[in-house]
Design a protein around this motif. Structure first.
Motif, PDB file in Angstrom:
ATOM      1  N   ARG A 245      -1.276  23.858  59.191  1.00 37.86           N
ATOM      2  CA  ARG A 245      -1.330  25.307  59.343  1.00 37.86           C
ATOM      3  C   ARG A 245      -2.786  25.756  59.283  1.00 37.86           C
ATOM      4  O   ARG A 245      -3.506  25.451  58.326  1.00 37.86           O
ATOM      5  CB  ARG A 245      -0.524  25.997  58.248  1.00 37.86           C
ATOM      6  N   CYS A 246      -3.211  26.475  60.315  1.00 35.12           N
ATOM      7  CA  CYS A 246      -4.581  27.000  60.392  1.00 35.12           C
ATOM      8  C   CYS A 246      -4.617  28.419  59.835  1.00 35.12           C
ATOM      9  O   CYS A 246      -3.848  29.280  60.278  1.00 35.12           O
ATOM     10  CB  CYS A 246      -5.066  26.991  61.844  1.00 35.12           C
ATOM     11  N   PHE A 247      -5.482  28.634  58.837  1.00 38.62           N
ATOM     12  CA  PHE A 247      -5.710  29.979  58.327  1.00 38.62           C
ATOM     13  C   PHE A 247      -6.864  30.569  59.128  1.00 38.62           C
ATOM     14  O   PHE A 247      -8.020  30.179  58.953  1.00 38.62           O
ATOM     15  CB  PHE A 247      -6.024  29.935  56.835  1.00 38.62           C
ATOM     16  N   VAL A 248      -6.548  31.481  60.020  1.00 39.05           N
ATOM     17  CA  VAL A 248      -7.498  31.977  61.013  1.00 39.05           C
ATOM     18  C   VAL A 248      -8.461  32.972  60.372  1.00 39.05           C
ATOM     19  O   VAL A 248      -8.062  33.825  59.572  1.00 39.05           O
ATOM     20  CB  VAL A 248      -6.746  32.636  62.184  1.00 39.05           C
ATOM     21  N   GLY A 249      -9.748  32.840  60.738  1.00 33.67           N
ATOM     22  CA  GLY A 249     -10.749  33.788  60.260  1.00 33.67           C
ATOM     23  C   GLY A 249     -10.544  35.166  60.863  1.00 33.67           C
ATOM     24  O   GLY A 249      -9.824  35.338  61.863  1.00 33.67           O
ATOM     25  N   ASN A 250     -11.178  36.162  60.270  1.00 33.10           N
ATOM     26  CA  ASN A 250     -11.011  37.537  60.740  1.00 33.10           C
ATOM     27  C   ASN A 250     -11.443  37.680  62.189  1.00 33.10           C
ATOM     28  O   ASN A 250     -12.489  37.162  62.585  1.00 33.10           O
ATOM     29  CB  ASN A 250     -11.823  38.499  59.877  1.00 33.10           C
ATOM     30  N   PRO A 251     -10.664  38.383  63.010  1.00 34.79           N
ATOM     31  CA  PRO A 251     -11.064  38.620  64.398  1.00 34.79           C
ATOM     32  C   PRO A 251     -12.145  39.688  64.477  1.00 34.79           C
ATOM     33  O   PRO A 251     -12.686  40.119  63.442  1.00 34.79           O
ATOM     34  CB  PRO A 251      -9.752  39.106  65.039  1.00 34.79           C
TER      35      PRO A 251
END
Length: 262
Positions: A245-251
């Motif tokens: 599971r990838c915890f995505v950085g803020n867009p």
């Protein structure tokens, strides 16, 4: 100024509680982690303070490194051997003309486990452990750095305006929350661009700022975790034998910030 330092430190040992698994019984107790740190560097500034330049070379030797590993679905803290972190960090500030400031920093990191013979294997693969000696620590990019530019100037009635932009770079690194050498947890290098325009009130009593972060809308993982119960949930990748599971950085983020002091 030239300087050299030697320092030591430790992190206390402890216990893994709430685990009745016989196979993990030997992992109930973990020992203190100790570190020796060596640094050599200099700090330089011109007499007119136009240029400031600092640099440090360092080496950190960690013994009985405490790693929070995942055995099945059970997180366990264990001593995994010895770790070496060494590198060079440098930073510069330049004020070529009045009200304009440039800054830059760069870091090179050589990270390596000198000994980690019983690391947890990549989920879904056998045997249960493998040797990670020679692998880098997670979240340890070889190269990282920042660069920024800021211009500030007074305006009418005691007001002041500041314009600033920053670029940060993080090199390729393992982003997994478990140190297992999984190549699918490698986060490629990425750069983030931000900008800010700020109006300050008289004596800086208040300010209002327009800001933008990650202006290029770069997608990246802050960390990558093993998906618990990936197979029953149908989330396991049959090719890699693991579910992540990838915890995505803020867009891209745009906003307004108002501050005041009293």
């Amino acid at each position: 100024m030239l300087f050299a330092t030697y320092s030591t430190g430790f992190k206390s040992g402890g216990f893994n509680s709430g685990n009745a698994n016989t196979a993990l019984g030997q992992l109930r107790v973990f020992n203190p982690e100790t570190v020796e740190d060596y640094e050599l560097g200099f700090k330089f500034q011109t007499s007119d303070r136009v240029l400031t330049l600092n640099a440090t070379a360092y080496r950190m030797d960690v013994s009985d490194f405490q790693e929070r590993a995942l055995f099945g679905i059970t997180p366990v803290v264990q001593n995994v051997g010895s770790l070496r972190q060494q590198g060079i960090e440098a930073e510069m500030t330049l004020k070529p003309i009045e009200r304009l400031q440039l800054n830059a920093a760069i870091a090179y990191l050589d990270s390596k486990f000198k000994s980690y013979p019983n690391a947890p294997n990549i989920p879904g693969l056998t045997p249960a452990t493998h040797d990670l000696s020679g692998y880098p620590l997670t979240f340890s990019p070889k190269v990282s750095g920042t660069a920024g530019i800021e211009y500030s100037a007074p305006v009418n009635d005691g007001l002041r305006v500041s314009l600033r932009s920053d670029l940060s770079y993080t090199g390729r690194h393992y982003a997994g929350t478990t140190i297992d050498g999984n190549p699918f947890t490698i986060q490629p290098g990425y750069a983030l661009l931000s900008a800010r325009a700020t109006l300050f009130g008289r004596d800086d009593r208040w300010s209002i700022a327009l800001f933008g972060d990650n202006l290029t809308d770069k997608r990246y993982c802050t960390n990558i975790a093993v998906q618990v119960f990936d197979a029953p949930l149908g989330l396991r990748n049959p090719t890699t034998g693991t579910g992540l599971r990838c915890f995505v950085g803020n867009p891209r983020t745009l906003g307004v910030r108002l501050t005041t002091s009293f």
